[in-house]
Design an enzyme around this catalytic site. Structure first.
Site, PDB file in Angstrom:
ATOM      1  N   HIS A   1       4.865  15.004  25.738  1.00 32.93           N
ATOM      2  CA  HIS A   1       5.393  13.760  25.163  1.00 32.93           C
ATOM      3  C   HIS A   1       4.907  13.502  23.738  1.00 32.93           C
ATOM      4  O   HIS A   1       5.514  12.717  23.017  1.00 32.93           O
ATOM      5  CB  HIS A   1       4.982  12.571  26.028  1.00 32.93           C
ATOM      6  CG  HIS A   1       5.682  12.497  27.350  1.00 32.93           C
ATOM      7  ND1 HIS A   1       5.664  13.527  28.249  1.00 32.93           N
ATOM      8  CD2 HIS A   1       6.426  11.513  27.909  1.00 32.93           C
ATOM      9  CE1 HIS A   1       6.358  13.170  29.335  1.00 32.93           C
ATOM     10  NE2 HIS A   1       6.836  11.947  29.145  1.00 32.93           N
TER      11      HIS A   1
ATOM     12  N   CYS B   1       4.992  22.170  30.589  1.00 28.03           N
ATOM     13  CA  CYS B   1       4.162  21.015  30.935  1.00 28.03           C
ATOM     14  C   CYS B   1       2.727  21.449  30.718  1.00 28.03           C
ATOM     15  O   CYS B   1       2.269  22.425  31.326  1.00 28.03           O
ATOM     16  CB  CYS B   1       4.396  20.636  32.398  1.00 28.03           C
ATOM     17  SG  CYS B   1       3.276  19.362  33.025  1.00 28.03           S
TER      18      CYS B   1
HETATM   19  N1  DGL Z   1       4.287  16.947  31.074  1.00 24.90           N
HETATM   20  C1  DGL Z   1       2.946  16.415  31.072  1.00 24.90           C
HETATM   21  C2  DGL Z   1       2.083  17.237  30.123  1.00 24.90           C
HETATM   22  O1  DGL Z   1       2.553  17.900  29.226  1.00 24.90           O
HETATM   23  C3  DGL Z   1       2.928  14.957  30.672  1.00 24.90           C
HETATM   24  C4  DGL Z   1       3.526  14.044  31.716  1.00 24.90           C
HETATM   25  C5  DGL Z   1       2.776  14.081  33.016  1.00 24.90           C
HETATM   26  O2  DGL Z   1       1.617  13.606  33.088  1.00 24.90           O
HETATM   27  O3  DGL Z   1       3.325  14.610  33.972  1.00 24.90           O
HETATM   28  O4  DGL Z   1       0.879  17.227  30.278  1.00 24.90           O
END
Ligand code: DGL
Length: 277
Positions: free
Chosen positions: A192, A73
């Site tokens: 994403h 993430c």
């Molecule tokens: N997983 C998050 C990122 O890569 C995107 C989704 C979120 O905001 O939690 O920043």
């Protein structure tokens, strides 16, 4: 030790982009995935909250007896990685920012790099800082970095709008300035965004390399495990296992994970976080 799984966590389903790359590069490894689907998104939360969530994610994975942790993430990597490494020195923790920054340096020719990510990641300036450090360490002149938060991209992907008119319009709103500034490489600094590659590529036009931080992080995971002699024996008799843990909406996650990974997801359970201490 080598036969323990790799732990991967994300705020939700997005980290599956990293999981898919890891599976492709490391077919023999056991993988444990945690998606904090009850508290997604992290990208519009405060630093203190993201740090707390990320800490609880790591504590959960440590309870699963993993040999290393991949923060799949970008938001958690940008905000919480230093705190996590300080708190949990017993385990290697790889985030997305270093691999994405090194891949950006390898990709650019004209030294003009774009970074797109959630508002929290852009606000942290983690990519800018790390890209500048990476260039400095390589003895290369400092690049010009243009950063842009794209808060609507995550909900569009979550709604399956990966190739539609509304997404094209949104991409134009966010990316036109970067395109006109003449960047030649664009870091997809959010889990994403690899799912929007075709719309982003179409908007940026030819001549702009899209730097996929998920691919870069998976490749560095493989390198790190190999260097430390921590890879699982590819000749091991039992096949590689995968398990998935989510904090909410398991049925929805199940459907997305199976279609995204292209194989069956048999081991999916609800996780309770924040109970470790
Ligand atoms: N997983 C998050 C990122 O890569 C995107 C989704 C979120 O905001 O939690 O920043």
């Amino acid at each position: 030790m080598n036969s323990l799984p790799i732990g991967i966590f994300d705020s939700g389903v997005g980290g599956l982009t990293v999981m898919r790359e890891l599976r492709r590069l490391l077919p023999a490894e056991h993988l444990v995935y945690l998606g904090d689907t009850a508290r997604v998104p992290y990208g519009n939360k405060s630093h203190a909250t993201v740090e707390r969530y990320a800490r609880e994610d790591v504590e959960f994975l440590l309870g699963q007896k993993v040999k290393m942790i991949v923060i799949a993430c970008n938001t958690a990597s940008a905000i919480a990685a230093p705190d996590l490494r300080a708190r949990f020195p017993q385990i290697p923790i790889l985030g997305m920012i270093g691999p994405g920054s090194r891949a950006a340096m390898a990709a650019t020719r004209n030294g003009r790099i774009g970074v797109i990510a959630t508002a929290a990641t852009i606000g942290s300036r983690a990519y800018e800082t790390r890209i500048l450090e990476t260039f400095a360490m390589a003895g290369r002149p400092a690049p010009e970095i243009l950063a842009q938060a794209c808060p609507l991209f995550v909900p569009l992907v979550e709604e399956g709008e990966t190739d539609s008119e509304i997404t094209r319009l949104t991409a134009r709103k966010y990316l036109t300035k970067l395109r006109d500034a003449g960047i030649d490489s664009l870091v997809l600094g959010c889990t994403h965004y690899p799912l929007l590659k075709s719309v982003i590529a179409e908007t940026m036009g030819p001549g702009v390399t899209l730097v996929d931080s998920a691919e870069a992080a998976a490749a560095e995971t493989a390198t790190l495990l190999a260097k430390r002699g921590m890879l699982r024996d590819p000749a091991a008799a039992d096949p590689a296992r995968e398990s998935f843990h989510v904090t909410d909406a398991a049925a929805r996650f199940h459907g997305i994970a199976e279609s995204f990974l292209g194989h069956r997801v048999d081991h999916l359970a609800l996780a309770e976080l924040g109970t470790a201490s």
